[in-house]
Design a protein around this motif. Structure first.
Motif: not given
Ligand code: PLP
Length: 416
Positions: A68, A72, A80, A222
């Motif tokens: 994530e 992101a 994320g 995101v």
């Protein structure tokens, strides 16, 4: 390591990776459903959000978190949210950002299930939706209503390869107090970063380019700001469409080579698209890298490359397309895209079979269109593969014309 100032290929390798106590170079798979609290006060502090840490894998997990954080950063967002699938990401976005009485405007040639989920399920809860060609600003403007809460854009779109001007539609939507979500699956964060162009949320089916090896289904969202990020994360956690740690590990592994995979595949795609345009059996080629593409200049401004998705139609229409798909040997006849292997498919009978023929026509493609996702094989092998399949198409249709001529149905051979 602070990776914010690094180039995209360095970010792909280093962003989101926090070394743990073991010094493990690759992100370990934290295959655990739950996390022990040091004591009762620690557990209470985590639940109250007073301390950062892990509670339960549906809510968050270090392996999933590494993915994530990396995506992101690639997308220049503030956080994320990884999901079980691309559709899990789309469902989370609808769930978090729409309510009964709200209206959504979306790209007509959007990924089939993105439209199906809205029209068959969210509609039952009173959410309205309109589908237009979002590459045409006036159509978007006309579709906006006072209750429009979301503009959902897919660009480049599937399988028509239409390009929407993210900057323009974002300005228009924001003037109407409407959020903008971009499905960036076809471009990948390597070629396009919608948040930098004004979108509020970007999402991916990581099944495609981000993972890139046809061995995982997954999704990611995101958000541009913290408020949206919190709303989206709550919807994901409550609906339970989280990613699994092992899935996240595989995606992290695939993601590292996104840059070199995309560069190579798009180089071949340009060669193949140009070659296809010169073949007599081919009627139209849609590839955003070709100057013949109506939004070629916009794609050049908005993206840092043209990607590896090509759609084309043969002179012989649907029947010729079917023969071609049965004739290729290196390209695999399968849905999905963005992997290291070249895939070919027929949208009208496969990915977009959920639409009626009229809806497909309104979305801008005929039943004869073939979609080709270029992999990282040698371009000359892919071209030779297409050529032998086209030869088979020509031989078959010539044979059929002769048969009909002999049986008296057709007097003069029409053409192959
Ligand atoms: C594949 C795809 C999806 C759905 O993703 P899954 O991972 O299959 O659930 C959404 N949008 C686009 C553009 C896709 O290609």
């Amino acid at each position: 390591m602070d990776t914010k100032h690094l180039g995209i290929n360095s970010k792909l390798i280093h962003a989101g990776h926090q070394a743990d106590a073991s010094g493990s170079v690759s992100v370990p798979i934290y295959q655990t459903s739950t996390f022990a609290f040091r004591n009762a006060a620690h557990g209470a502090a985590l639940f109250a959000g007073e301390e950062e840490g892990f509670i339960y894998t549906r809510i968050g997990n270090p392996t999933i978190g590494a993915l994530e954080d990396c995506v992101a950063e690639l997308e220049s967002g503030c956080g994320g949210i990884a999901t079980s699938s691309g559709m899990g990401a789309i469902c989370t976005v609808y769930l978090a950002l729409l309510e009964s009485g709200a209206h959504m405007v979306s790209t007509a040639s959007v990924y089939g299930p993105s439209r199906g989920l809205m029209e068959k399920h969210f509609s039952r809860f009173g959410v309205q939706s309109t589908y237009v060609d979002t590459s045409d600003l006036t159509q978007v403007e006309r579709a906006l209503r006072p209750n429009t809460k979301l503009l959902y854009v897919e660009t480049p779109s599937n399988p028509t390869m239409q390009v929407t001007d993210i900057e323009q539609v974002s300005a228009l939507a924001h003037a109407h107090d409407c959020l903008v979500v971009v499905d960036n699956t076809f471009a990948s964060p390597y070629l396009q970063q919608p948040l930098k162009l004004g979108a509020d949320v970007v999402l991916h089916s990581v099944t495609k380019f981000i993972n890139g090896h046809a061995d995982v289904v997954g999704g990611i969202i995101v958000a541009q700001d913290m408020d949206l990020y919190q709303r989206l994360r709550k919807a994901m956690v409550n609906s339970g469409c989280n990613m699994d740690p092992h899935q996240a590990f595989l995606v992290l592994r695939g993601l590292k080579t996104l840059g070199i995979r995309v560069e190579r595949a798009q180089h071949s795609a340009m060669e193949i698209a140009g070659w296809l345009e010169r073949q007599p059996e081919v009627k139209t080629v849609r590839y955003i890298g070709l100057e013949s593409h109506p939004q070629h200049d916009l794609a050049k401004r908005q993206m840092s490359g043209f990607g590896s998705m090509i759609s084309f139609e043969l002179e012989g229409g649907m029947e010729a397309g079917r023969l071609l798909m049965d004739g290729v040997r290196i390209a695999t006849l399968a849905v999905s895209l963005g992997g290291v292997e070249t895939l070919i498919e027929h949208p009208a009978s496969m990915t977009h079979a959920g639409l009626s023929s009229e809806e497909r026509c309104a979305a801008g493609f005929s039943d004869g269109l073939v979609r080709y996702s270029v992999g990282i094989e040698d371009a000359e092998d892919l071209i030779a593969d297409l050529r032998q399949a086209l030869d088979a198409v020509s031989a078959q249709s010539l044979g059929r014309t002769r048969e009909r001529a002999v049986s008296g149905v057709v007097k003069e051979p029409a053409l192959a």
